[in-house]
Design an enzyme around this catalytic site. Structure first.
Site, PDB file in Angstrom:
ATOM      1  N   GLY A  52      38.763  -3.895  13.094  1.00 26.01           N
ATOM      2  CA  GLY A  52      38.547  -2.985  14.221  1.00 26.01           C
ATOM      3  C   GLY A  52      39.600  -3.280  15.257  1.00 26.01           C
ATOM      4  O   GLY A  52      40.786  -3.272  14.947  1.00 26.01           O
ATOM      5  N   GLU A  53      39.172  -3.575  16.452  1.00 28.99           N
ATOM      6  CA  GLU A  53      40.108  -3.870  17.536  1.00 28.99           C
ATOM      7  C   GLU A  53      39.622  -5.149  18.229  1.00 28.99           C
ATOM      8  O   GLU A  53      38.569  -5.136  18.868  1.00 28.99           O
ATOM      9  CB  GLU A  53      40.166  -2.666  18.491  1.00 28.99           C
ATOM     10  CG  GLU A  53      41.024  -2.869  19.700  1.00 28.99           C
ATOM     11  CD  GLU A  53      42.410  -3.413  19.356  1.00 28.99           C
ATOM     12  OE1 GLU A  53      43.112  -2.810  18.541  1.00 28.99           O
ATOM     13  OE2 GLU A  53      42.783  -4.471  19.900  1.00 28.99           O
ATOM     14  N   SER A  54      40.411  -6.207  18.089  1.00 27.86           N
ATOM     15  CA  SER A  54      39.943  -7.516  18.563  1.00 27.86           C
ATOM     16  C   SER A  54      39.713  -7.553  20.075  1.00 27.86           C
ATOM     17  O   SER A  54      38.805  -8.238  20.539  1.00 27.86           O
ATOM     18  CB  SER A  54      40.927  -8.607  18.149  1.00 27.86           C
ATOM     19  OG  SER A  54      42.216  -8.346  18.664  1.00 27.86           O
ATOM     20  N   CYS A  84      41.037  -8.799   9.243  1.00 28.70           N
ATOM     21  CA  CYS A  84      41.942  -8.187  10.223  1.00 28.70           C
ATOM     22  C   CYS A  84      41.577  -8.560  11.669  1.00 28.70           C
ATOM     23  O   CYS A  84      41.821  -9.692  12.075  1.00 28.70           O
ATOM     24  CB  CYS A  84      42.021  -6.688   9.990  1.00 28.70           C
ATOM     25  SG  CYS A  84      43.508  -5.969  10.706  1.00 28.70           S
ATOM     26  N   ARG A 113      49.108 -11.002  16.506  1.00 30.81           N
ATOM     27  CA  ARG A 113      48.451  -9.695  16.473  1.00 30.81           C
ATOM     28  C   ARG A 113      49.485  -8.610  16.209  1.00 30.81           C
ATOM     29  O   ARG A 113      50.622  -8.713  16.677  1.00 30.81           O
ATOM     30  CB  ARG A 113      47.821  -9.480  17.851  1.00 30.81           C
ATOM     31  CG  ARG A 113      46.530  -8.781  17.815  1.00 30.81           C
ATOM     32  CD  ARG A 113      45.918  -8.744  19.188  1.00 30.81           C
ATOM     33  NE  ARG A 113      45.472  -7.408  19.430  1.00 30.81           N
ATOM     34  CZ  ARG A 113      45.819  -6.680  20.466  1.00 30.81           C
ATOM     35  NH1 ARG A 113      46.636  -7.154  21.373  1.00 30.81           N
ATOM     36  NH2 ARG A 113      45.362  -5.466  20.584  1.00 30.81           N
ATOM     37  N   ILE A 140      46.185  -2.657   8.010  1.00 31.46           N
ATOM     38  CA  ILE A 140      46.209  -1.640   9.069  1.00 31.46           C
ATOM     39  C   ILE A 140      46.438  -2.340  10.408  1.00 31.46           C
ATOM     40  O   ILE A 140      45.551  -3.050  10.897  1.00 31.46           O
ATOM     41  CB  ILE A 140      44.886  -0.840   9.111  1.00 31.46           C
ATOM     42  CG1 ILE A 140      44.583  -0.226   7.741  1.00 31.46           C
ATOM     43  CG2 ILE A 140      44.943   0.232  10.196  1.00 31.46           C
ATOM     44  CD1 ILE A 140      43.176   0.336   7.607  1.00 31.46           C
ATOM     45  N   ARG A 141      47.605  -2.158  10.967  1.00 30.66           N
ATOM     46  CA  ARG A 141      47.957  -2.853  12.218  1.00 30.66           C
ATOM     47  C   ARG A 141      47.465  -4.303  12.180  1.00 30.66           C
ATOM     48  O   ARG A 141      46.766  -4.780  13.071  1.00 30.66           O
ATOM     49  CB  ARG A 141      47.411  -2.114  13.442  1.00 30.66           C
ATOM     50  CG  ARG A 141      48.100  -0.762  13.650  1.00 30.66           C
ATOM     51  CD  ARG A 141      47.607  -0.010  14.867  1.00 30.66           C
ATOM     52  NE  ARG A 141      47.810  -0.765  16.105  1.00 30.66           N
ATOM     53  CZ  ARG A 141      48.985  -0.910  16.713  1.00 30.66           C
ATOM     54  NH1 ARG A 141      50.068  -0.398  16.209  1.00 30.66           N
ATOM     55  NH2 ARG A 141      49.070  -1.589  17.836  1.00 30.66           N
ATOM     56  N   HIS A 185      41.985  -5.639   4.429  1.00 27.04           N
ATOM     57  CA  HIS A 185      40.615  -5.104   4.470  1.00 27.04           C
ATOM     58  C   HIS A 185      40.020  -4.915   3.071  1.00 27.04           C
ATOM     59  O   HIS A 185      40.010  -3.790   2.566  1.00 27.04           O
ATOM     60  CB  HIS A 185      40.625  -3.718   5.130  1.00 27.04           C
ATOM     61  CG  HIS A 185      41.025  -3.710   6.567  1.00 27.04           C
ATOM     62  ND1 HIS A 185      40.129  -3.878   7.595  1.00 27.04           N
ATOM     63  CD2 HIS A 185      42.226  -3.529   7.150  1.00 27.04           C
ATOM     64  CE1 HIS A 185      40.759  -3.803   8.755  1.00 27.04           C
ATOM     65  NE2 HIS A 185      42.034  -3.587   8.511  1.00 27.04           N
ATOM     66  N   GLU A 187      37.087  -4.629   2.371  1.00 26.09           N
ATOM     67  CA  GLU A 187      35.927  -3.741   2.526  1.00 26.09           C
ATOM     68  C   GLU A 187      36.305  -2.270   2.365  1.00 26.09           C
ATOM     69  O   GLU A 187      35.428  -1.414   2.269  1.00 26.09           O
ATOM     70  CB  GLU A 187      35.244  -3.971   3.889  1.00 26.09           C
ATOM     71  CG  GLU A 187      36.014  -3.495   5.123  1.00 26.09           C
ATOM     72  CD  GLU A 187      37.091  -4.466   5.617  1.00 26.09           C
ATOM     73  OE1 GLU A 187      37.459  -5.403   4.876  1.00 26.09           O
ATOM     74  OE2 GLU A 187      37.577  -4.276   6.745  1.00 26.09           O
TER      75      GLU A 187
HETATM   76  N1  GLN Z   1      45.377  -4.528  15.617  1.00 30.80           N
HETATM   77  C1  GLN Z   1      43.978  -4.789  15.651  1.00 30.80           C
HETATM   78  C2  GLN Z   1      43.635  -5.871  16.658  1.00 30.80           C
HETATM   79  O1  GLN Z   1      44.468  -6.349  17.335  1.00 30.80           O
HETATM   80  C3  GLN Z   1      43.443  -5.177  14.292  1.00 30.80           C
HETATM   81  C4  GLN Z   1      43.514  -3.987  13.363  1.00 30.80           C
HETATM   82  C5  GLN Z   1      42.452  -3.963  12.310  1.00 30.80           C
HETATM   83  O2  GLN Z   1      41.438  -4.653  12.351  1.00 30.80           O
HETATM   84  N2  GLN Z   1      42.658  -3.072  11.367  1.00 30.80           N
HETATM   85  O3  GLN Z   1      42.519  -6.244  16.767  1.00 30.80           O
END
Ligand code: GLN
Length: 211
Positions: A52-54, A84, A113, A140-141, A185, A187
């Site tokens: 997700g987004e940390s 991630c 990150r 993904i990112r 990921h 999942e």
């Molecule tokens: N770039 C996201 C972060 O900094 C991580 C991306 C992801 O979980 N797919 O949290």
């Protein structure tokens, strides 16, 4: 603590791909449940921190008063797996994070990150994971592990190919004691072998943890 025949594994359900982790865990003979409240931690034998987004997960951990209790459980030995953003949360140190971003910690690693840069923000590759075998990995990112302490087992690195560029050889899956993390990921690919590895870690817990 003796882990019951069907361990209870939580998925931190504040933000991110919670549902996908619950689905993966459901095929691993565990009771899988979303976790949002501190008291729900008491019933867990292990926890997954989703992708997700940390920075958002960090903020919500504080809002939901989960940051300190979850940190304490992980420190006490509860198995944790992060994909991630989850890997970022479990790292002891983060580069290119937000200054106010909190860590759950547990892994003696420095992660960077959004490490793979703009050109290859998101990509897929075949990887070999120690103890799992070859997998199709979706990034993904994603972060990568910039450096790992002596107690950390490196489970996977990006294959060294001309196309991999700066990513070649970077560490993307690690384990330290009861903490497992992948920059990718599992999942999202319908392949639950990494979750099975984590569930094996949960089952192998033999009383080192104080609840
Ligand atoms: N770039 C996201 C972060 O900094 C991580 C991306 C992801 O979980 N797919 O949290």
């Amino acid at each position: 603590m003796v882990v019951a025949a069907q361990p209870v594994v939580g998925v931190l359900a504040l933000q991110g791909d919670v549902r996908e982790h619950l689905v993966s865990l459901a095929s691993c003979d565990v009771v899988a449940r979303p976790v949002r409240r501190p008291e729900e931690l008491d019933e867990l034998d292990g926890i997954v921190i989703p992708g997700g987004e940390s920075t958002t997960i960090s903020r919500l951990l504080e809002t939901f008063e989960l940051l300190e209790p979850l940190k304490a459980r992980i420190k006490a030995g509860m198995p944790a797996y992060g994909s991630c953003a989850g890997m970022i949360m479990l790292a002891d140190k983060v580069l290119d994070g937000r200054p106010d971003q909190h860590q759950l910690g547990g892994l003696d690693v420095v992660v960077r990150r959004n490490a793979f840069g703009r050109q290859i923000d998101s990509f897929e590759t075949e990887l070999e994971i120690t103890g799992v075998g070859p997998v199709h990995a979706v990034f993904i990112r994603a972060p990568w592990v910039e450096s790992a302490g002596a107690g950390v087992e490196v489970l996977a690195t990006v294959p060294v190919t001309p196309e991999a560029g700066e990513a070649a050889g970077r560490i993307v899956a690690v384990r330290q004691g009861n903490v497992l993390a992948t920059a990718f990921h599992p999942e999202l690919t319908g392949d639950e072998r990494v979750h099975r590895l984590f569930v094996d870690m949960v089952r192998g817990l033999t009383g080192s943890e104080e609840k």
